[in-house]
Design an enzyme around this catalytic site. Sequence first.
Site, PDB file in Angstrom:
ATOM      1  N   GLY A 143      -3.874   8.944  13.899  1.00 21.46           N
ATOM      2  CA  GLY A 143      -2.878   9.664  13.119  1.00 21.46           C
ATOM      3  C   GLY A 143      -1.549   8.943  13.120  1.00 21.46           C
ATOM      4  O   GLY A 143      -1.338   7.999  13.881  1.00 21.46           O
ATOM      5  N   GLY A 160       4.032  10.190  16.151  1.00 17.49           N
ATOM      6  CA  GLY A 160       4.732  11.443  16.386  1.00 17.49           C
ATOM      7  C   GLY A 160       3.939  12.701  16.163  1.00 17.49           C
ATOM      8  O   GLY A 160       4.501  13.796  16.225  1.00 17.49           O
ATOM      9  N   LYS A 194      -0.647  14.347   0.436  1.00 16.51           N
ATOM     10  CA  LYS A 194      -0.238  14.266  -0.967  1.00 16.51           C
ATOM     11  C   LYS A 194      -0.036  15.664  -1.566  1.00 16.51           C
ATOM     12  O   LYS A 194       0.924  15.907  -2.310  1.00 16.51           O
ATOM     13  CB  LYS A 194      -1.286  13.493  -1.770  1.00 16.51           C
ATOM     14  CG  LYS A 194      -1.367  12.016  -1.398  1.00 16.51           C
ATOM     15  CD  LYS A 194      -2.482  11.312  -2.132  1.00 16.51           C
ATOM     16  CE  LYS A 194      -2.559   9.857  -1.737  1.00 16.51           C
ATOM     17  NZ  LYS A 194      -3.650   9.125  -2.412  1.00 16.51           N
ATOM     18  N   SER A 240      -4.524   4.490  -5.320  1.00 14.64           N
ATOM     19  CA  SER A 240      -4.560   5.868  -5.806  1.00 14.64           C
ATOM     20  C   SER A 240      -3.604   6.144  -6.965  1.00 14.64           C
ATOM     21  O   SER A 240      -3.525   7.270  -7.447  1.00 14.64           O
ATOM     22  CB  SER A 240      -4.257   6.842  -4.653  1.00 14.64           C
ATOM     23  OG  SER A 240      -2.998   6.568  -4.096  1.00 14.64           O
TER      24      SER A 240
END
Length: 769
Positions: free
Chosen positions: A353, A356, A719, A676
Amino acid sequence: MNLLEVGIPTVPLRGMVVYPNIVIHLDIGRDKSIKAVEKAMENDRILAVVTQKDDAVEDPTIHDLAVMGTLVKIKQMLRLPGGIVRILVEGITRIRVMNITSMDPFYVGDFDRVGSVYDDDVELEAYRRLVQAKFTNWAEEAKSITEEGISRVMELRDPCELADQVAFLLPIDNSKRQELLEELNVARRLNMIVGILNMELQISDLENSINNQVRQSMEKAQKEYFLREKIRVIHDELGDKGDPEEEAEELRKQLKNLELSEEIHERIDKEISRYSRMPSMMPEATILRNYLDWVLNLPWNEFSDDRLDIKEAREMLDADHYGLDKVKKRILEFLAVRKLTDKQSGSILCLVGPPGVGKTSLATSIAKAMNRKFVRASLGGVRDEAEIRGHRRTYIGALPGRMIQGIKNAGTRNPVFLLDEIDKLASDYKGDPSSALLEVLDPEQNNTFSDHFIEIPFDFSDVFWITTANVASNIPGPLLDRMEIIELTSYMEDEKLEIAKRYLAPKQIIRNGLEDHKVKLSDAVLKKIVSEYTREAGVRRLEKTIAKVCRKMAYQIVEEDGTSPKVSVKNLHEYLGAPIYIEEEREKRPQVGLVCGLAWTSVGGVVLPCEATTMAGTGKLSLTGSLGKVMQESGHAAMSYIRHNAKALKVDEEFYKKFDIHVHLPEGATPKDGPSAGITMTLAIVSALTNRKVRSDIAMTGEITLRGRVLPIGGLKEKLLAALSYGVKEVLIPKGNVKDIDELPDSVKEGLIITPVKTMDEVLAKALV
């Protein structure tokens, strides 16, 4: 003039050369040679001696003899025990071997007497003086020549006899002696003698230097021995344990308390015995003692008792972390398997990930929930294989690798071991750390991990391995194959707000000494900090911003004599300055050539407006906005799709000859890349070419193919969060991403119309007014 000597009894010599005018003892042992001596004694005592080329040949032929020997006269013969005959001979002259006429019962040969060649008398005199001077210097250095021998050499005036006498006294090998015998030119012979003397003088100087060094070293060693003995006696008087044997006994007691296999036990005991016999002042003793300390202090048999109560573990995880349900569920599954089988599940968790999001703190909570020790090793930038496997035990300062060090620091054999930033491993000429990690992490082989320093197999199978990474694609393939990927996605604003309320704000209030001053940060203040001062995937910057507010509040309290300040939405700018992130106002009306795209970054999702315009030209396509290679390829793919489908799209089929097209993505200083934006760029170009407007309340993401198919993308959650905060109503996503909708938060699914599309035709139908 040469004279021929016929039928001379001959003795082949091994390892010896006889010179003219030299008196020397010869020990004769071979039967044929003894018979040749006896025959010479019966006649005129004249004997020929010739050196063998190879001392190992027992019955030499003429081919095994040197080309030149010496004619000698036997002065004395003595029979010794064991069948040995010792003769005293005096060299007469050099002889050249012409033929060996008989080999039985003894050697008989024909020889040609040869004389030495004299050249310039002045040169010979100079050589004579130089040889005598050099010989005197060498004799004084070597101290192996008697005073009588030196005097005899210094009295010689014949250069030929001088050369033979000095050659006889010099410590040179047999091949060099034979070479001097065969040299008939006296000047050249003396020149060779000078060269040999020069070399012997250099060797003698070097020997003296070495002897001096050895003597000094021995004196130092004797001094050290004497001092060590004094220290030992002092220790004995004081009752101290300074004796290596006593230390060895203590080490053996430690070894006895460890439950080790017989093989490992014997190996360590052998090293202890070596240490007990080694002087303590030796550098190797320090290395060996350091090694024994490491080996004996490893937790070979120490284990933590696992907390296998699923309910209790869930409560601890929930108390430490908000959300992350998928990760927590996987941890609880691991504990359930452990409880049912009493064995390790064998899997390695990899938490992937953005920075933070709580990967490292989650690993800490896992260790706490399982009641295990926690160890962390950061692998970011590690490029030396020795960091994993340890250094070879060949020099002072060698250490085990980080794995063994971590296990020793934990004190147990089953800790939770976190390998942080595994995607940032590097490699160079010192090795490939990722390959070394395979043996550490692979459950099929890590039960016999061998560290280069320890050199004894250590069992890592009970360790709970957890790794972290920012991007899974950067993890080496063989490592990735052995790990179970668990993705920690970006936090939504409401999640960040809850984390700030429950964990970050209370933590910073205590850390900055504000807990006794009734300081409070309201939900509205925290929400404003989240939305206007931080924009990231995790909460690291959010915590720093809250810490900044708390520091300023602490300063106010001290400056104003204990008055507690109040932070509100209205005065927050006094603590943090003007808002950093101000939401751009979305275009309210449909526009030609303006499309709202969506992109994923390391700090979460962002809205990516895409603008396209046309102008008279020759079909040139310009792509600007700091676009990466993949995004530029998407622009060219869009152009190819439009040209191929121009008629269906109601675009002028000759547009690529009449117009230049410019596609721009604002914030040109920010690098952008990824596939994308394919459908976004295609829609913007079609809108500009057809002069049709695009809906302002719609956003989209997806990769396009040359045939107009819309392919799936990553980072859907981030998104959609960006689209929701931007205020759009509908989002077009690839049909291949429908499976990801179920994992989206309810707030996202309720706040947006999510429309899957499969082809570009569907995108055009939905987005164009």
